[in-house]
Scaffold this active site. Structure first.
Site, PDB file in Angstrom:
ATOM      1  N   ASP A 196       0.853  -1.184   0.000  1.00  0.00           N
ATOM      2  CA  ASP A 196       0.000   0.000   0.000  1.00  0.00           C
ATOM      3  C   ASP A 196       0.890   1.236   0.000  1.00  0.00           C
ATOM      4  O   ASP A 196       1.984   1.219   0.561  1.00  0.00           O
ATOM      5  CB  ASP A 196      -0.930   0.017   1.217  1.00  0.00           C
ATOM      6  CG  ASP A 196      -2.209   0.794   0.944  1.00  0.00           C
ATOM      7  OD1 ASP A 196      -3.274   0.171   0.789  1.00  0.00           O
ATOM      8  OD2 ASP A 196      -2.123   2.049   0.847  1.00  0.00           O
TER       9      ASP A 196
ATOM     10  N   GLU B 271     -14.049  -8.775  -8.163  1.00  0.00           N
ATOM     11  CA  GLU B 271     -14.302  -9.223  -6.793  1.00  0.00           C
ATOM     12  C   GLU B 271     -15.778  -9.019  -6.448  1.00  0.00           C
ATOM     13  O   GLU B 271     -16.349  -7.980  -6.754  1.00  0.00           O
ATOM     14  CB  GLU B 271     -13.419  -8.415  -5.834  1.00  0.00           C
ATOM     15  CG  GLU B 271     -13.566  -8.794  -4.392  1.00  0.00           C
ATOM     16  CD  GLU B 271     -13.392 -10.293  -4.176  1.00  0.00           C
ATOM     17  OE1 GLU B 271     -12.323 -10.815  -4.479  1.00  0.00           O
ATOM     18  OE2 GLU B 271     -14.356 -10.933  -3.709  1.00  0.00           O
TER      19      GLU B 271
ATOM     20  N   GLY C   1     -36.387   0.013   1.967  1.00  0.00           N
ATOM     21  CA  GLY C   1     -35.695   0.746   3.019  1.00  0.00           C
ATOM     22  C   GLY C   1     -35.197   2.091   2.541  1.00  0.00           C
ATOM     23  O   GLY C   1     -35.813   2.725   1.671  1.00  0.00           O
TER      24      GLY C   1
ATOM     25  N   CYS D 264     -19.596   0.680  -3.352  1.00  0.00           N
ATOM     26  CA  CYS D 264     -19.696  -0.008  -4.654  1.00  0.00           C
ATOM     27  C   CYS D 264     -20.929   0.393  -5.477  1.00  0.00           C
ATOM     28  O   CYS D 264     -20.777   0.940  -6.562  1.00  0.00           O
ATOM     29  CB  CYS D 264     -19.678  -1.516  -4.446  1.00  0.00           C
ATOM     30  SG  CYS D 264     -18.050  -2.081  -3.909  1.00  0.00           S
TER      31      CYS D 264
ATOM     32  N   LYS E  12     -21.181   4.106  -6.895  1.00  0.00           N
ATOM     33  CA  LYS E  12     -20.165   4.469  -7.901  1.00  0.00           C
ATOM     34  C   LYS E  12     -20.238   3.554  -9.124  1.00  0.00           C
ATOM     35  O   LYS E  12     -20.004   4.005 -10.243  1.00  0.00           O
ATOM     36  CB  LYS E  12     -18.775   4.475  -7.265  1.00  0.00           C
ATOM     37  CG  LYS E  12     -18.046   3.165  -7.242  1.00  0.00           C
ATOM     38  CD  LYS E  12     -16.600   3.326  -6.802  1.00  0.00           C
ATOM     39  CE  LYS E  12     -15.959   1.989  -6.469  1.00  0.00           C
ATOM     40  NZ  LYS E  12     -15.842   1.058  -7.563  1.00  0.00           N
TER      41      LYS E  12
ATOM     42  N   ARG F 220     -18.681   5.070   3.570  1.00  0.00           N
ATOM     43  CA  ARG F 220     -18.737   5.644   2.218  1.00  0.00           C
ATOM     44  C   ARG F 220     -20.168   5.545   1.669  1.00  0.00           C
ATOM     45  O   ARG F 220     -20.754   4.475   1.655  1.00  0.00           O
ATOM     46  CB  ARG F 220     -17.741   4.919   1.293  1.00  0.00           C
ATOM     47  CG  ARG F 220     -16.313   5.291   1.619  1.00  0.00           C
ATOM     48  CD  ARG F 220     -15.332   4.542   0.750  1.00  0.00           C
ATOM     49  NE  ARG F 220     -15.204   3.150   1.138  1.00  0.00           N
ATOM     50  CZ  ARG F 220     -14.302   2.317   0.606  1.00  0.00           C
ATOM     51  NH1 ARG F 220     -13.501   2.730  -0.357  1.00  0.00           N
ATOM     52  NH2 ARG F 220     -14.220   1.070   1.022  1.00  0.00           N
TER      53      ARG F 220
HETATM   54  P1  NAD Z   1     -10.182   0.817  -0.245  1.00  0.00           P
HETATM   55  O1  NAD Z   1     -10.319   2.255  -0.486  1.00  0.00           O
HETATM   56  O2  NAD Z   1     -10.659   0.214   1.044  1.00  0.00           O
HETATM   57  O3  NAD Z   1      -8.657   0.396  -0.411  1.00  0.00           O
HETATM   58  C1  NAD Z   1      -7.875   0.797  -1.485  1.00  0.00           C
HETATM   59  C2  NAD Z   1      -6.420   0.822  -0.995  1.00  0.00           C
HETATM   60  O4  NAD Z   1      -5.587   1.107  -2.113  1.00  0.00           O
HETATM   61  C3  NAD Z   1      -6.140   1.930   0.031  1.00  0.00           C
HETATM   62  O5  NAD Z   1      -5.526   1.341   1.181  1.00  0.00           O
HETATM   63  C4  NAD Z   1      -5.189   2.878  -0.678  1.00  0.00           C
HETATM   64  O6  NAD Z   1      -4.228   3.468   0.184  1.00  0.00           O
HETATM   65  C5  NAD Z   1      -4.522   1.927  -1.665  1.00  0.00           C
HETATM   66  N1  NAD Z   1      -3.910   2.610  -2.813  1.00  0.00           N
HETATM   67  C6  NAD Z   1      -4.429   3.607  -3.569  1.00  0.00           C
HETATM   68  N2  NAD Z   1      -3.552   3.955  -4.520  1.00  0.00           N
HETATM   69  C7  NAD Z   1      -2.476   3.151  -4.376  1.00  0.00           C
HETATM   70  C8  NAD Z   1      -1.249   3.031  -5.076  1.00  0.00           C
HETATM   71  N3  NAD Z   1      -0.974   3.799  -6.130  1.00  0.00           N
HETATM   72  N4  NAD Z   1      -0.367   2.097  -4.650  1.00  0.00           N
HETATM   73  C9  NAD Z   1      -0.635   1.316  -3.586  1.00  0.00           C
HETATM   74  N5  NAD Z   1      -1.801   1.394  -2.899  1.00  0.00           N
HETATM   75  C10 NAD Z   1      -2.694   2.282  -3.288  1.00  0.00           C
HETATM   76  O7  NAD Z   1     -10.899   0.099  -1.473  1.00  0.00           O
HETATM   77  P2  NAD Z   1     -11.692  -1.293  -1.489  1.00  0.00           P
HETATM   78  O8  NAD Z   1     -13.017  -1.130  -0.878  1.00  0.00           O
HETATM   79  O9  NAD Z   1     -10.788  -2.380  -1.017  1.00  0.00           O
HETATM   80  O10 NAD Z   1     -11.923  -1.434  -3.070  1.00  0.00           O
HETATM   81  C11 NAD Z   1     -10.879  -1.737  -3.955  1.00  0.00           C
HETATM   82  C12 NAD Z   1     -11.503  -2.065  -5.305  1.00  0.00           C
HETATM   83  O11 NAD Z   1     -12.307  -3.237  -5.206  1.00  0.00           O
HETATM   84  C13 NAD Z   1     -12.408  -0.965  -5.865  1.00  0.00           C
HETATM   85  O12 NAD Z   1     -12.286  -0.927  -7.256  1.00  0.00           O
HETATM   86  C14 NAD Z   1     -13.789  -1.447  -5.477  1.00  0.00           C
HETATM   87  O13 NAD Z   1     -14.788  -0.974  -6.344  1.00  0.00           O
HETATM   88  C15 NAD Z   1     -13.635  -2.944  -5.613  1.00  0.00           C
HETATM   89  N6  NAD Z   1     -14.562  -3.719  -4.781  1.00  0.00           N
HETATM   90  C16 NAD Z   1     -14.819  -3.330  -3.497  1.00  0.00           C
HETATM   91  C17 NAD Z   1     -15.679  -4.104  -2.720  1.00  0.00           C
HETATM   92  C18 NAD Z   1     -16.018  -3.683  -1.305  1.00  0.00           C
HETATM   93  O14 NAD Z   1     -16.960  -4.205  -0.756  1.00  0.00           O
HETATM   94  N7  NAD Z   1     -15.274  -2.783  -0.700  1.00  0.00           N
HETATM   95  C19 NAD Z   1     -16.265  -5.272  -3.243  1.00  0.00           C
HETATM   96  C20 NAD Z   1     -15.950  -5.646  -4.539  1.00  0.00           C
HETATM   97  C21 NAD Z   1     -15.094  -4.859  -5.301  1.00  0.00           C
END
Ligand code: NAD
Length: 436
Positions: free
Chosen positions: A30, A151, A253, A260, A263, A327
């Site tokens: 990260d 995912e 609700g 997700c 966006k 979020r």
């Molecule tokens: P998040 O914001 O919780 O985590 C993203 C991480 O990426 C952060 O820790 C950030 O510091 C890091 N990051 C950003 N730029 C970076 C870089 N250049 N180098 C290294 N690290 C970097 O996001 P999330 O909720 O884990 O989601 C990640 C992706 O998965 C998104 O595209 C989201 O749409 C998708 N997704 C999320 C979920 C969910 O429930 N949260 C489910 C399915 C898919």
């Protein structure tokens, strides 16, 4: 296998920890140094049931490590997962800057053949974009493949969902690279779908857009039930028994929130528009969702008239139960509207309070429990469907309140029971009930 996972958020951290638990050597990367520091010290940057134990076990067994050094992690890996955030731009399009930055970092460190896997949710065509960035910026003429592996985990049950997904989608440019991913996921013994890269990218958006559509559809039906005096919970119960419809995601609700659905629906509308298709159906889904919080506050306004100086106990701040993620939470829509109308807000959430404090600041009074929040309140508003709210001692709650009034944005109570306990009760798509 040697794996790196870039981005240690809800998706990356859980994915990395689960791959390590399956016996792989995993480095989670990260760019947020404080996050990596915390993880190295055994502290989780997010709340997710079971995560701390999983991470600690695999760190102790030396299968899981954390770094801010992308280049080093890439050089040590055969497979690199990109799991960074892809938030919305103000236009609604996906902001791919983090994905692009990581692709560039991978290109610079590429020293032998590797598989680059896009796990972030990215618009159709991003696989080609990542391929181009790496091809143009690699320092050695080594080969690589880009795979899409969207995912589907849900926050709150992320580990369970990663260990037992309904399906694993692998969008691969050729059979050989598909086999590498099949091998990695084989221990899970779950159904796997192999597609081309653009189809895999579309599967993620189509799935989330469909689920959002189900929610807005039921909320629109709830609006009609309100007008017609019907009960939406009975309507959806019978609807859901039809296997062609299915009972999941049919609860009326306050609408969907989270990192997700909002966006991803916006991004799909923009992607479609960019390709020349006006996705009117999905635009309406977004519109119905947008109205939910407005309607909820308008109802409170009507019943409490005026809202000015009324004390509202808001129960639930996270975007859904079992997470601390704020979020696009519905509380973020509801609370500012209440404050604007002059109400005083006393709030409680089982895990999202620290995140809420950074969002709302001193405008809200933060309480240690539902009962504390309800003390002297003119109304309780249920905004998130945490189990502990379903199990509240409502008689005790009523005794603490100035007025026995509940606005239930999640339909967590049975109206007749609440009425018998002496409350006036307003829920969604069901007739209000009043104490006798
Ligand atoms: P998040 O914001 O919780 O985590 C993203 C991480 O990426 C952060 O820790 C950030 O510091 C890091 N990051 C950003 N730029 C970076 C870089 N250049 N180098 C290294 N690290 C970097 O996001 P999330 O909720 O884990 O989601 C990640 C992706 O998965 C998104 O595209 C989201 O749409 C998708 N997704 C999320 C979920 C969910 O429930 N949260 C489910 C399915 C898919």
């Amino acid at each position: 296998m040697n794996i790196s996972v870039v981005g240690t958020g809800y998706v990356g951290l859980v994915t990395g920890a689960v791959f390590a638990d399956l016996g792989n050597d995993v480095v989670c990367v990260d760019k947020d140094a404080a996050k990596i520091e915390a993880l190295r010290a055994g502290r989780m940057p997010i709340y997710e049931p079971g995560l701390e134990e999983l991470v600690q076990r695999n760190v102790a067994d030396r299968r899981l490590a954390f770094t801010t050094d992308l280049g080093d992690a890439v050089r040590r890996s055969d497979i690199v997962f990109i799991a960074v955030g892809t938030p919305s731009k103000t236009t609604g399009e996906s902001d791919l800057s983090a994905v692009e930055e990581v692709a560039l970092g991978i290109a610079r460190a590429l020293d032998r053949y590797k598989v680059i896997v896009n796990k972030s949710t990215v618009p159709v065509g991003t696989g080609d974009l990542v391929r181009d960035i790496i091809a143009r910026n690699r320092r050695r003429p080594v080969d690589f493949d880009v795979v899409s592996n969207p995912e589907f985990l849900r926050e709150g049950s992320a580990i369970e969902d990663t260990l037992r997904p309904d399906r694993i989608v692998i969008g691969a440019p050729n059979q050989q690279v598909a086999m590498t991913l099949l091998e990695l996921y084989a221990p899970l013994e779950r159904p796997m779908i192999i597609t081309d890269v653009p189809s895999a990218e579309m599967i993620k958006y189509a799935s989330n857009a469909f689920l959002a559509t189900k929610i807005s559809f039921v909320n629109a039906i709830a609006n009609i039930c309100d007008l017609a005096g019907a009960d939406v919970t009975q309507v959806v119960k019978a609807m859901g028994m039809d296997p062609r419809i299915g009972g999941a995601f049919l609860q009326a609700g306050l609408g969907y929130g989270g990192s997700c659905f909002p966006k991803d629906t916006d991004a799909l509308i923009q992607t479609a528009a960019g390709l020349g298709y006006d996705f009117r159906l999905l635009r309406a889904v977004v519109e119905v969702n947008r109205e939910r919080a407005q309607r909820f506050v308008a109802l409170m306004q009507k019943v409490l008239d005026p809202l000015d100086d009324r004390v509202i106990a808001v129960l639930g701040l996270a975007f859904k139960a079992k997470t601390d993620d704020m979020r696009e939470a519905r509380s973020v829509e509801v609370i500012p509207r209440l404050l604007d109308a002059g109400a005083r807000v006393r709030a409680y959430d089982p895990v999202a309070m620290p995140n809420a404090k950074t969002l709302f600041g001193p405008a809200v009074e933060y309480c240690a429990s539902s009962y504390e929040a309800a003390e002297g309140a003119d109304a309780v508003a249920i905004v998130t469907e945490w189990n502990e709210f379903k199990l509240l001692n409502l008689e005790r709650l009523r005794g603490l309140m100035r007025r026995p009034l509940i606005f239930d944005g999640r339909n967590i109570y049975e109206p007749e029971r609440v009425r018998r306990l002496g409350f006036e009760y307003h829920s969604v798509g069901r007739k209000p009930v009043y104490p006798t």
